[in-house]
Scaffold this motif. Structure first.
Motif, mmCIF file in Angstrom:
data_model
loop_
_atom_site.group_PDB
_atom_site.id
_atom_site.type_symbol
_atom_site.label_atom_id
_atom_site.label_comp_id
_atom_site.label_asym_id
_atom_site.label_seq_id
_atom_site.Cartn_x
_atom_site.Cartn_y
_atom_site.Cartn_z
ATOM 1 N N UNK A 73 0.840 -1.199 0.000
ATOM 2 C CA UNK A 73 0.000 0.000 0.000
ATOM 3 C C UNK A 73 0.877 1.253 0.000
ATOM 4 N N UNK A 74 1.125 1.784 -1.194
ATOM 5 C CA UNK A 74 1.973 2.966 -1.361
ATOM 6 C C UNK A 74 1.168 4.207 -1.734
ATOM 7 N N UNK A 75 -0.139 4.080 -1.923
ATOM 8 C CA UNK A 75 -0.942 5.169 -2.473
ATOM 9 C C UNK A 75 -1.077 6.331 -1.496
ATOM 10 N N UNK A 76 -0.494 7.463 -1.851
ATOM 11 C CA UNK A 76 -0.678 8.718 -1.119
ATOM 12 C C UNK A 76 0.297 9.745 -1.689
ATOM 13 N N UNK A 77 -0.159 10.983 -1.927
ATOM 14 C CA UNK A 77 0.803 12.021 -2.314
ATOM 15 C C UNK A 77 1.862 12.158 -1.224
ATOM 16 N N UNK A 78 3.133 12.241 -1.629
ATOM 17 C CA UNK A 78 4.207 12.198 -0.633
ATOM 18 C C UNK A 78 5.034 13.471 -0.555
ATOM 19 N N UNK A 79 4.772 14.440 -1.413
ATOM 20 C CA UNK A 79 5.531 15.695 -1.341
ATOM 21 C C UNK A 79 4.613 16.808 -0.836
ATOM 22 N N UNK A 80 5.158 17.771 -0.078
ATOM 23 C CA UNK A 80 4.320 18.841 0.486
ATOM 24 C C UNK A 80 3.474 19.574 -0.552
ATOM 25 N N UNK A 81 4.029 19.834 -1.731
ATOM 26 C CA UNK A 81 3.259 20.538 -2.767
ATOM 27 C C UNK A 81 1.986 19.773 -3.100
ATOM 28 N N UNK A 82 2.092 18.456 -3.224
ATOM 29 C CA UNK A 82 0.939 17.655 -3.622
ATOM 30 C C UNK A 82 0.005 17.349 -2.465
ATOM 31 N N UNK A 83 0.556 16.993 -1.289
ATOM 32 C CA UNK A 83 -0.368 16.622 -0.221
ATOM 33 C C UNK A 83 -1.024 17.833 0.437
ATOM 34 N N UNK A 84 -0.445 19.027 0.276
ATOM 35 C CA UNK A 84 -1.086 20.232 0.799
ATOM 36 C C UNK A 84 -2.062 20.858 -0.198
ATOM 37 N N UNK A 111 -1.081 -11.000 2.770
ATOM 38 C CA UNK A 111 -0.134 -10.207 3.560
ATOM 39 C C UNK A 111 -0.105 -8.802 2.988
ATOM 40 N N UNK A 112 0.043 -7.787 3.856
ATOM 41 C CA UNK A 112 -0.025 -6.405 3.380
ATOM 42 C C UNK A 112 1.085 -5.552 3.995
ATOM 43 N N UNK A 113 1.727 -4.754 3.134
ATOM 44 C CA UNK A 113 2.797 -3.833 3.528
ATOM 45 C C UNK A 113 2.265 -2.411 3.508
ATOM 46 N N UNK A 114 2.500 -1.672 4.565
ATOM 47 C CA UNK A 114 2.127 -0.256 4.620
ATOM 48 C C UNK A 114 3.361 0.609 4.459
ATOM 49 N N UNK A 162 -3.722 -7.131 15.596
ATOM 50 C CA UNK A 162 -4.090 -7.623 16.923
ATOM 51 C C UNK A 162 -5.501 -8.217 16.944
ATOM 52 N N UNK A 163 -6.431 -7.558 16.267
ATOM 53 C CA UNK A 163 -7.829 -7.969 16.356
ATOM 54 C C UNK A 163 -8.172 -9.121 15.413
ATOM 55 N N UNK A 164 -7.544 -9.121 14.224
ATOM 56 C CA UNK A 164 -7.918 -10.112 13.213
ATOM 57 C C UNK A 164 -6.784 -11.065 12.833
ATOM 58 N N UNK A 165 -5.610 -10.867 13.429
ATOM 59 C CA UNK A 165 -4.488 -11.738 13.091
ATOM 60 C C UNK A 165 -3.957 -11.515 11.692
ATOM 61 N N UNK A 166 -4.217 -10.337 11.113
ATOM 62 C CA UNK A 166 -3.774 -10.046 9.755
ATOM 63 C C UNK A 166 -2.248 -9.953 9.696
ATOM 64 N N UNK A 167 -1.666 -10.523 8.643
ATOM 65 C CA UNK A 167 -0.216 -10.453 8.458
ATOM 66 C C UNK A 167 0.144 -9.089 7.874
ATOM 67 N N UNK A 168 0.854 -8.291 8.653
ATOM 68 C CA UNK A 168 1.183 -6.927 8.232
ATOM 69 C C UNK A 168 2.680 -6.678 8.290
#
Length: 317
Positions: A73-84, A111-114, A162-168
């Motif tokens: 899961x990489x989706x998100x604007x990551x530079x100040x110009x874009x996220x602001x 399995x999910x990576x943040x 913790x709640x669902x035992x999801x592999x993270x």
């Protein structure tokens, strides 16, 4: 290695496109998901003819139904110009996006990576920053949409575990640079390189004494994949992923001027609100848990990045 079907959200972005490319090289099937707000189709054009690569135009703030083995899961604007630009949507992307991807992972037992960020540390009071540090973050400043959005996403990931035992896997990504950085996203490495190649004055905020650590993109992707494939699969993170070698912003500007043979001069502007004075990862955990540390020197990485930008700037003339 077992062939996997892998979903990469934000897959046409700077990091996402490199990750998609690397996963395909490893023999996996890749679903690249992006709404193309900050992503660039040009980053993945060379992958389109690969029969194991698929593009999905989709916004992670809405639910998604696919069948995969792993999710990055990489989706998100990551530079100040874009996220602001749209701070409410930035928070939604981090929080609603995490909820939707975690819900998908739970349904299909993936399995999910943040892709978290060093911004969760805010303007740190501890240096370098270990994963045990809780941070010093302004909850209502101009950067809060990104900083607090990512902090909330981490909370959701660990609660699902913790709640669902999801592999993270939760990786805190520090400053990363390299080919395919956007030219207009305001990040310090791309800004300095473009200004230097154009022989324009290089803008340094504050007095340039603030420090950053810069990780070349290939090293970062290697760390992400090692973390995801860690054996035995018992460690959730959070784990710092970045380069522990520290430079001042002024040192970076001077290095780039020298490497580009530029006639640029350095000019100083006021420091932006909540801009951290020090940012450097403690990577002892990554060294121990996944035997990872960056291998690319700043000069070698900058050389490859400058080589990437040169022809693209010429094409704009």
């Amino acid at each position: 290695m077992k062939k996997k079907r892998v979903l990469v959200t934000g897959g046409s972005g700077f990091l996402g496109s490199h990750l998609c490319e690397r996963l395909l090289e490893m023999g996996h099937e890749v679903l690249c998901l992006d709404n193309f707000f900050t992503g660039n189709k040009g980053n993945i054009l060379h992958l389109i003819d690969n029969p194991y690569f698929e593009i999905i135009r989709h916004d992670v703030t809405f639910p998604l139904y696919v069948e995969v083995d792993e999710i990055y899961n990489l989706a998100c604007p990551a530079s100040p110009i874009h996220y602001q630009f749209d701070p409410v949507q930035t928070t939604k992307t981090s929080v609603h996006g995490a909820i939707n991807m975690l819900g998908l992972a739970k349904r299909i037992k993936a399995k999910i990576f943040q892709a978290s960020t060093s911004e969760v540390y805010g303007d740190p009071k501890i240096h370098p920053q270990p994963e045990s540090y809780w941070g010093n973050v302004n909850p209502n400043g101009v950067r809060s949409c990104y900083d607090e959005g990512k902090r909330c996403a981490e909370t959701l990931f660990f609660d699902y575990n913790r709640q669902h035992g999801l592999r993270i896997k939760v990786g805190r990504i520090f400053n990363t640079y390299g080919p395919r950085m956007a030219m207009n996203d305001g990040r310090v490495v791309s800004n300095f390189i473009i200004q230097a190649l154009r022989n324009e004055n290089i803008t340094v905020y504050g007095d340039g004494a603030q420090t950053r650590s810069f990780c070349y993109v290939d090293d970062l992707i290697e760390g992400m994949i090692r973390f995801m494939n860690e054996t035995p699969d018992t460690f959730t993170g959070p784990m710092n992923l970045g380069n522990p070698v520290e430079f001042t912003i002024l040192q970076l500007a001077e290095t780039i001027i020298t490497m580009t043979h530029s006639s640029s001069r350095i000019e100083f502007d006021p420091l932006p609100m909540d801009d951290p004075m020090q940012r450097c990862p403690d990577i002892q955990l990554a060294q121990k848990a996944i035997d990872w540390a960056p291998q690319t020197t700043l000069e070698n990485g900058l050389e490859k990045t400058i080589h990437y930008f040169k022809p693209r700037l010429k094409a704009l003339k």
